[in-house]
Write an enzyme that holds these catalytic residues in place. Structure first.
Site, mmCIF file in Angstrom:
data_model
loop_
_atom_site.group_PDB
_atom_site.id
_atom_site.type_symbol
_atom_site.label_atom_id
_atom_site.label_comp_id
_atom_site.label_asym_id
_atom_site.label_seq_id
_atom_site.Cartn_x
_atom_site.Cartn_y
_atom_site.Cartn_z
ATOM 1 N N HIS A 156 0.829 -1.218 0.000
ATOM 2 C CA HIS A 156 0.000 0.000 0.000
ATOM 3 C C HIS A 156 0.861 1.264 0.000
ATOM 4 O O HIS A 156 0.439 2.295 0.510
ATOM 5 C CB HIS A 156 -0.952 0.037 1.209
ATOM 6 C CG HIS A 156 -1.711 -1.225 1.433
ATOM 7 N ND1 HIS A 156 -2.954 -1.472 0.904
ATOM 8 C CD2 HIS A 156 -1.379 -2.354 2.120
ATOM 9 C CE1 HIS A 156 -3.365 -2.674 1.257
ATOM 10 N NE2 HIS A 156 -2.422 -3.239 1.988
ATOM 11 N N LYS A 283 15.701 22.504 -11.224
ATOM 12 C CA LYS A 283 15.039 21.214 -11.435
ATOM 13 C C LYS A 283 15.887 20.193 -12.190
ATOM 14 O O LYS A 283 16.629 20.514 -13.096
ATOM 15 C CB LYS A 283 13.728 21.417 -12.217
ATOM 16 C CG LYS A 283 12.664 22.182 -11.491
ATOM 17 C CD LYS A 283 11.870 21.372 -10.488
ATOM 18 C CE LYS A 283 11.263 20.108 -11.000
ATOM 19 N NZ LYS A 283 9.847 20.210 -11.273
ATOM 20 N N GLU A 290 9.245 8.792 -16.863
ATOM 21 C CA GLU A 290 7.872 9.281 -17.082
ATOM 22 C C GLU A 290 7.385 8.914 -18.480
ATOM 23 O O GLU A 290 6.241 8.497 -18.674
ATOM 24 C CB GLU A 290 7.813 10.802 -16.905
ATOM 25 C CG GLU A 290 7.913 11.235 -15.450
ATOM 26 C CD GLU A 290 8.051 12.749 -15.335
ATOM 27 O OE1 GLU A 290 7.087 13.462 -15.598
ATOM 28 O OE2 GLU A 290 9.151 13.209 -14.984
#
Ligand code: ARG
Length: 463
Positions: A156, A283, A290
Site C-alpha cells: 500500500h 530542477k 515518465e
C-alpha cells in the site's frame, strides 16, 4: 487506368479512393521481407517447372535492382500503386518485362502480406528478446552490489518489512524473465509459413509450400489456408507481449520516479538521462521513466485497436486487416527504444544507500519480528502477539522513536513474558535476514535468486 487489377473496370479510380485505400505509406517498411518472399516463391516455382531457369534469374536480378533503388532512395513510392506488393511487382515488370508478370502465379497479396508481416513480427520477437536480456543484465549488475543494502519493503506504499535493494530489483528480473518466455513461446507458435495459401483456398498449381517455408526460415507450413490469410493472432500476441512488458517497465519507471523525488532520495538519475526545466533552474526531472510510463499507454492502444479491428470479421481476408500494421510498427519501435533507454538509465543511476537505510528507521519495520518472537519464544498465540506488538508500536510512537530503537524496559512493562533476548529481533538487518524461506529477502536467499537469474542470462549469451 494503370492499376494491376483494372481489367474489369471501365473508369479509373478516384484520387480520394487512392488516398483512402493505400497502405504504401507505411507497408513499404516491409520491402525486404517482400522481396525475400518473392525470391523464395520464384525459386520454388522454378523448381516445380512453373518458371524457367532464365525467368528465375531475371526475376532475381530485377528484384535485386528494385531493392537497391529502394535502399538508395531512388524508388518512386506512389499512392496510386496502393501497396508495396504492387509497387514492387510493377517496377520489376518495368525492369525485366514478361518474366515479372509471371511472379504472381499461385500467389495472392493475401498470402504475400500475411507472410511479410509475420516475418517482420517474428524478427521483432527475437530483437525484443535480445533487448530484454540486455536490460536484465544491467539490472543484475546493480543488484549484485546491493544484497545487503537495506530499504523499506512496502505494501500500500506504506513501510511494511525491511528488504534489500537487490531483492527488490530481483522482482523485476522475475518479471522480465517471464516476458522473455512469453515472446519465445509466441515465436514458436507463429513460426508457420502462410506462403502458397493464395487468396483463400489454396491453388491448383503444383507448388511446394514446404520449400518456400524452408527458404524463408519458417519451421512449418500453415494447416488451413482460409484461416491463414485472415489470421492476425501473431500480431495480437506481440502487441499483448509488448503491453505486458511495458506494464512491467512502467512499474519500474514509477519506482524510479518516486525514488528520485526529494521525499525518497533513494536514487539519483544520471545527468545524461535527466532533463531540466525551462523556468525552474534548480530542477532535474525524470522525463525518461515518465515517458516509459506514458508510452505504455500507446502500446495498450495498439493492442485494443487491433483486437477491435479483428472482432467479428468474417472469413477470410478483409481489407480491415490492412489496419494491422501501423500499431504493431509503432509498438515494436517503442519496445526497442524503451528497453534500450531503461537499460542505460539503470546502468548510470546512483544508489543512495544511506537514505534507504534512514528510511528503514521509520515505520517500525521490525514489528512483525516482535510478534514472531512472542510466538516462537514465549508460546503466545499469534493474534495475541499481534496485539502486544501493537502496544509496543504505540509506545514507540509516543516516545517519538522507531521500534528498532526502543529500550527493553518499555517492552518488559508491556508484557513481562518478553525477555531481553528480544533485542536482536528488533534489528532491521536481522529482520531482513530472518526471512530466509525459499524466495525470501535474506541476503543469502537473494544471492541464490541472483545466481538463478545470472544463469538464465548466460544461457542466452551462449556462455
Ligand atoms: N495492402 C493490403 C494489406 O495490407 C495487402 C493485401 C490486399 N489484398 C487484397 N485482396 N486487397 O492488407
Amino acid at each position: 487506368m494503370d492499376k494491376m487489377w483494372s481489367g474489369r473496370f471501365s473508369k479509373g479510380a478516384a484520387k480520394l479512393l487512392d488516398e483512402f485505400n493505400a497502405s504504401i505509406m507505411f507497408d513499404r517498411k516491409l520491402y525486404a521481407e517482400d522481396i525475400e518472399g518473392s525470391i523464395a516463391h520464384a525459386t520454388m516455382l522454378q523448381k516445380q517447372g512453373i518458371l524457367t531457369k532464365e525467368e528465375l534469374e531475371s526475376i532475381k536480378k530485377g528484384l535485386k535492382q528494385v531493392k537497391e533503388e529502394i535502399e538508395s532512395g531512388k524508388f518512386e513510392w506512389k499512392i496510386s500503386d496502393e501497396d508495396l506488393h504492387m509497387a514492387i511487382e510493377k517496377r520489376l515488370t518495368q525492369l525485366i518485362g514478361d518474366a515479372g508478370k509471371k511472379l504472381h502465379t499461385a500467389r495472392s497479396r493475401n498470402d504475400q502480406v500475411a507472410t511479410d508481416f509475420r516475418r517482420y513480427v517474428l524478427k521483432a520477437n527475437k530483437n525484443i528478446i535480445d533487448g530484454i536480456y540486455e536490460l536484465m543484465d544491467a539490472v543484475l549488475q546493480v543488484a549484485q552490489k546491493h544484497t545487503t543494502t537495506l530499504l523499506p519493503g512496502m505494501t500500500h506504499l506504506q513501510h511494511a518489512q525491511p528488504i534489500n535493494f537487490a531483492y527488490h530489483l530481483g522482482a523485476y528480473l522475475a518479471m522480465f524473465k517471464r516476458d522473455v518466455e512469453r515472446f519465445e513461446s509466441s515465436f514458436e507458435r507463429n513460426n508457420v509459413s502462410p506462403l502458397g495459401c493464395a487468396a483463400l483456398a489454396g491453388t491448383p498449381h503444383d507448388i511446394d509450400r514446404e520449400e518456400t517455408a524452408k527458404l524463408l526460415g519458417f519451421s512449418s507450413v500453415s494447416i488451413n489456408c482460409l484461416d491463414t490469410v485472415s489470421d492476425r493472432d501473431f500480431a495480437l500476441e506481440i502487441l499483448f507481449n509488448i503491453s505486458t512488458m511495458m506494464m512491467h517497465i512502467s512499474r519500474l519507471a514509477e519506482e524510479l520516479i518516486l525514488w528520485s523525488s526529494y521525499e525518497f532520495k533513494f536514487i539519483e538519475l544520471s545527468d545524461e538521462y535527466s532533463t531540466g526545466s525551462s523556468i525552474m533552474p534548480q530542477k532535474k526531472n525524470p522525463d525518461v521513466p515518465e515517458l516509459l510510463r506514458g508510452k505504455t499507454g500507446r502500446v495498450y492502444g495498439a493492442l485494443v485497436g487491433l483486437l477491435t479491428v479483428m472482432k467479428g470479421l468474417p472469413l477470410a481476408y478483409n481489407k480491415d486487416t490492412q489496419e494491422d500494421k501501423e500499431g504493431v510498427f509503432d509498438a515494436v519501435e517503442t519496445a526497442y527504444i524503451s528497453l534500450e533507454i531503461l537499460k542505460e538509465t539503470i546502468a548510470t543511476m546512483r544508489v543512495n544507500e544511506e537514505n534507504m537505510l534512514k528510511a528503514c528507521k521509520k515505520g517500525h519495520l521490525s514489528a512483525t519480528d516482535l510478534a514472531d518472537y512472542l510466538v516462537e519464544k514465549c508460546g503466545i498465540p499469534f493474534r495475541e502477539a499481534h496485539f502486544i506488538t501493537g502496544e509496543a508500536v504505540a509506545k514507540a510512537e509516543e516516545l517519538g522513536i522507531d521500534l528498532s530503537d526502543i529500550d527493553y524496559k518499555y517492552l518488559k512493562e508491556i508484557d513481562s513474558r518478553i525477555g531481553e533476548d528480544v533485542l536482536p529481533y528488533l534489528s532491521i538487518e536481522n529482520s531482513m535476514n530472518a526471512r530466509c524461506s525459499q524466495g525470501g529477502t535474506s541476503t543469502k536467499t537473494t544471492q541464490e535468486q541472483l545466481a538463478y537469474f545470472k544463469r538464465f542470462i548466460e544461457t542466452k549469451k551462449g556462455v
